[in-house]
Design a protein around this motif. Structure first.
Motif, short mmCIF file in Angstrom:
data_model
loop_
_atom_site.label_atom_id
_atom_site.label_comp_id
_atom_site.label_asym_id
_atom_site.label_seq_id
_atom_site.Cartn_x
_atom_site.Cartn_y
_atom_site.Cartn_z
N ALA A 195 8.82 0.30 -2.41
CA ALA A 195 8.69 1.71 -1.95
C ALA A 195 9.90 2.57 -2.48
N SER A 244 0.80 -1.21 0.08
CA SER A 244 0.06 -0.08 0.04
C SER A 244 0.82 1.06 0.14
N ASN A 245 2.02 1.39 0.51
CA ASN A 245 2.94 2.36 0.32
C ASN A 245 3.87 2.73 -0.78
#
Ligand code: DC
Length: 221
Positions: free
Chosen positions: A118, A2-3
């Motif tokens: 990320a 999600s990040n």
């Protein structure tokens, strides 16, 4: 995941998506997935091992590919730099043939998803927005006519001192397009929620500007 922000850029060969994907990834400080290179590396691995392109063993080779990319994007197979041969039209045509096989696509799926790290990923390919990253918040599809794409390729080859035949290039591009668009699994097509940009009559800088505007509107840059 999600990040991790994912930007997908799909389109046919020669649409300029490779160059733009790298530029956008550099600008955002994101990782880059050149998914076509994985299909090309699988084709080279099969050639190296003498495995026919329609042999089920090609999917095993795809799943166990010993490949990595240097920071500048150069591709290595079994720790040997294969970038020159990887980028030829011939290797592209072989990659397009094995890419029509569902078992090969399935074998490469997890590897492609693993590139999502990320802070984000720019994923370049044919099915990034439709199959590999269907939930990506930003999806772009870059198109251009076969003639324009063949002309760009022709200029590149001539600039590199290589011989080229424009008519043959147009034919090769059309054959590869048809195969990529008409295959049963993950055919080349824009995701329903993708922004489609036709770069036939506009310079790469103008395409980049449109892409950045789209990303800005989504709070991505
Ligand atoms: O983007 P490229 O020209 O390097 O890709 C080579 C071939 O690999 C292309 O003709 C179709 C296939 N391919 C694919 O089927 N799916 C992807 N995501 C990327 C490439």
């Amino acid at each position: 995941m999600s990040n991790v922000t994912i930007v997908t850029i799909d389109g046919p060969s020669g649409s300029g998506k490779g160059t733009l994907a790298r530029r956008i990834a550099d600008r955002l400080g994101f990782h880059l997935l050149d998914s076509g290179a994985l299909y090309r590396l699988t084709a080279l691995a099969a050639q190296k091992k003498g495995v026919a392109l329609d042999d089920p063993a090609v999917a095993d080779l795809a799943g166990s590919l010993n490949a990595h990319f240097a920071a500048d994007g150069a591709a290595f197979l079994d720790d040997v730099c294969v970038d020159d041969v990887l980028r030829t039209e011939q290797t592209g045509a072989l990659a397009s043939q094995i890419a029509a096989r569902p078992d090969v696509r399935a074998a490469l799926l997890a590897r492609q998803k693993a590139f999502a790290q990320a802070p984000g990923l720019v994923a370049d390919g044919r099915d990034m927005g439709t199959v590999v990253f269907p939930d990506a918040p930003a999806k772009l599809f870059l198109d251009a006519s076969a003639e324009v794409r063949a002309n760009r390729r022709y200029k590149q080859l001539i600039e590199h001192g290589l011989s080229a035949n424009l008519t043959a290039l147009i034919d090769e591009i059309r054959v590869r397009d048809d195969r990529d668009r008409d295959r049963a699994v993950a055919p080349l097509r824009p995701a329903a929620d993708a922004l489609v940009i036709d770069s036939s009559d506009i310079a790469i800088e103008a395409v980049e500007a449109q892409m950045l505007e789209y990303l800005r509107a989504r709070g991505i840059c």
